[in-house]
Design an enzyme around this catalytic site. Structure first.
Site, PDB file in Angstrom:
ATOM      1  N   HIS A   1      36.787  42.145  33.917  1.00  0.00           N
ATOM      2  CA  HIS A   1      36.666  40.889  34.584  1.00  0.00           C
ATOM      3  C   HIS A   1      35.851  40.050  33.741  1.00  0.00           C
ATOM      4  O   HIS A   1      34.596  40.217  33.637  1.00  0.00           O
ATOM      5  CB  HIS A   1      36.373  40.947  35.846  1.00  0.00           C
ATOM      6  CG  HIS A   1      37.258  41.621  36.807  1.00  0.00           C
ATOM      7  ND1 HIS A   1      38.153  41.077  37.748  1.00  0.00           N
ATOM      8  CD2 HIS A   1      37.456  43.007  37.135  1.00  0.00           C
ATOM      9  CE1 HIS A   1      38.890  41.932  38.604  1.00  0.00           C
ATOM     10  NE2 HIS A   1      38.510  43.005  37.993  1.00  0.00           N
TER      11      HIS A   1
ATOM     12  N   GLU B   1      41.359  51.323  45.712  1.00  0.00           N
ATOM     13  CA  GLU B   1      39.884  51.353  45.354  1.00  0.00           C
ATOM     14  C   GLU B   1      39.191  51.346  46.612  1.00  0.00           C
ATOM     15  O   GLU B   1      38.600  52.364  46.997  1.00  0.00           O
ATOM     16  CB  GLU B   1      39.492  50.029  44.822  1.00  0.00           C
ATOM     17  CG  GLU B   1      38.052  49.977  44.183  1.00  0.00           C
ATOM     18  CD  GLU B   1      37.570  48.719  43.403  1.00  0.00           C
ATOM     19  OE1 GLU B   1      36.610  48.596  42.952  1.00  0.00           O
ATOM     20  OE2 GLU B   1      38.416  47.691  43.756  1.00  0.00           O
TER      21      GLU B   1
END
Length: 381
Positions: free
Chosen positions: A27, A216
């Site tokens: 990211h 996740e």
């Protein structure tokens, strides 16, 4: 927690850093240099927990060691706050490419959510243009330093917002100018990928690659929806796929762990759907207990299409070299395992087939062969 994970030895870290690597899950707003955050925050009046770069670096890592994805995500309030104008976005993008190149990354896909960078009046398209300018500048500067790196952009929609279709249209507008794929990210609980189904339909009709954060914080159902309903080509994280694997004990005739795969796990493995696993980050968010016990090793041994990634380099206090070095020291990986996972990542990149094979045959295999004193392997499709 990540604080309990030892730092890999310097010699091993140097060895892995010298190897060519491919990063698929990184990211942009999770990998800033602390010095850059301090400088831009000082200029725009944003208050930070500390203005000492070293202390700030440690603050991010310890703040992320919460065991909760929601709390982990709160750290991004400070990084996105300094990424709200074109100059700052381009600077962050350039520095990110240089940092990846210095770590031995030869191809990287960087993702970010343009909708989070609009507070100072930029349009979505202006955000993308600024980031792409920074990426290209970073590639050029890296080349001048003797390092070759190529970067592709994944445009992300935040799963809790209602802008998925708009962001999908944005990705398609910039598909020939550096944007190589689409992603959804953010808090998983209560925001299943099917909320963005219209966006995924548009992207599939436009023949545009998709990856989805799933498995996740949320469980197996989020993976099943991402694959079977939304048609993702890759799974961001996907660590909870192990909920669909029953370990029976012992090994089979091929020397692999004896297991019984459920329908979703079988589908993911049989169709070679890549998993973008991020060991340190998964430990920080509570999705795994430790790097040593992280499911990435079981999944590797079962020959799922495993890739290893950083997620957020600043927030997790990590690099791709560090992730691999920890797996070698803590989970018994070999450099052949590192090569295998790197080749998987190159095969899974959102690039044309010929370009993926070129990265493997011309960069990855020769680089590992030189490090290990052997003849390069043939890059099979």
């Amino acid at each position: 927690m990540a604080a309990d994970v030892p730092t890999p030895t310097a010699d091993l870290l140097d060895t892995v850093r010298a190897l060519p690597k491919v990063s698929l899950h990184d990211h942009l707003d999770g990998g800033l240099r602390p010095e850059t955050i301090v400088e831009i925050a000082s200029a725009n009046g944003h208050a930070l927990p500390t203005t000492d770069p070293d202390e700030l670096r440690e603050w991010f890592r310890t703040a992320a060691d919460s065991g909760s994805l929601e709390l982990y995500l709160e750290t991004f309030a400070h990084t996105t706050a300094v990424m709200q104008d074109a100059e700052s976005l381009a600077r962050v993008a350039t520095e990110t490419v240089l940092d990846l190149a210095a770590d031995g990354v030869v191809y990287g896909e960087l993702r970010y959510a343009p909708e989070q960078h609009l507070t100072q009046g930029l349009s979505l398209d202006e955000v993308v243009l600024a980031v792409e300018e920074g990426f290209r500048r970073g590639e050029q500067l890296a080349a001048e330093q003797g390092r070759t790196i190529r970067v592709g952009t994944l445009v992300t929609a935040m799963r809790h917002a209602e802008r998925g279709l708009e962001i999908a249209e944005l990705a398609l507008r910039h598909r020939d100018a550096g944007v190589v794929g689409f992603d959804i990210a953010g808090a998983e609980a209560g925001f299943p990928p099917t909320r963005q189904l219209e966006a995924f339909r548009m992207l599939h009709e436009g023949e545009f690659p998709v990856t989805i954060h799933a498995g996740e914080a949320a469980g197996l159902e989020s993976i099943r929806e991402a694959v079977a309903v939304c048609g993702t080509q890759r799974i961001g994280h996907g660590v909870r796929i192990v909920d669909d694997i029953e370990v029976l004990g012992g090994t089979d005739d091929a020397g692999r762990p004896r297991v019984r795969l459920g329908r979703t796990a079988s589908w993911v493995r049989d169709r070679r759907i890549p998993l973008e696993l991020c060991p340190t980050s998964n430990v920080q968010t509570g999705a795994a207990s430790s790097v040593a016990e992280h499911p990435v090793t079981l999944l590797k041994d079962l020959r799922f299409r495993v890739t290893v990634n950083t997620d957020n380099r600043l927030v997790s206090g990590t690099s791709l070299s560090r992730e691999f070095a920890l797996l070698v020291e803590q989970a018994g990986w070999t450099l052949d395992d590192v090569r295998w996972a790197t080749t998987n990542a190159a095969r899974a990149a959102f690039l044309p087939y010929d370009e993926r094979i070129r990265i493997i045959s011309s960069v990855v295999e020769p680089g590992f062969a030189a490090a290990q004193g052997r003849t390069p392997r043939h890059a099979a499709g």
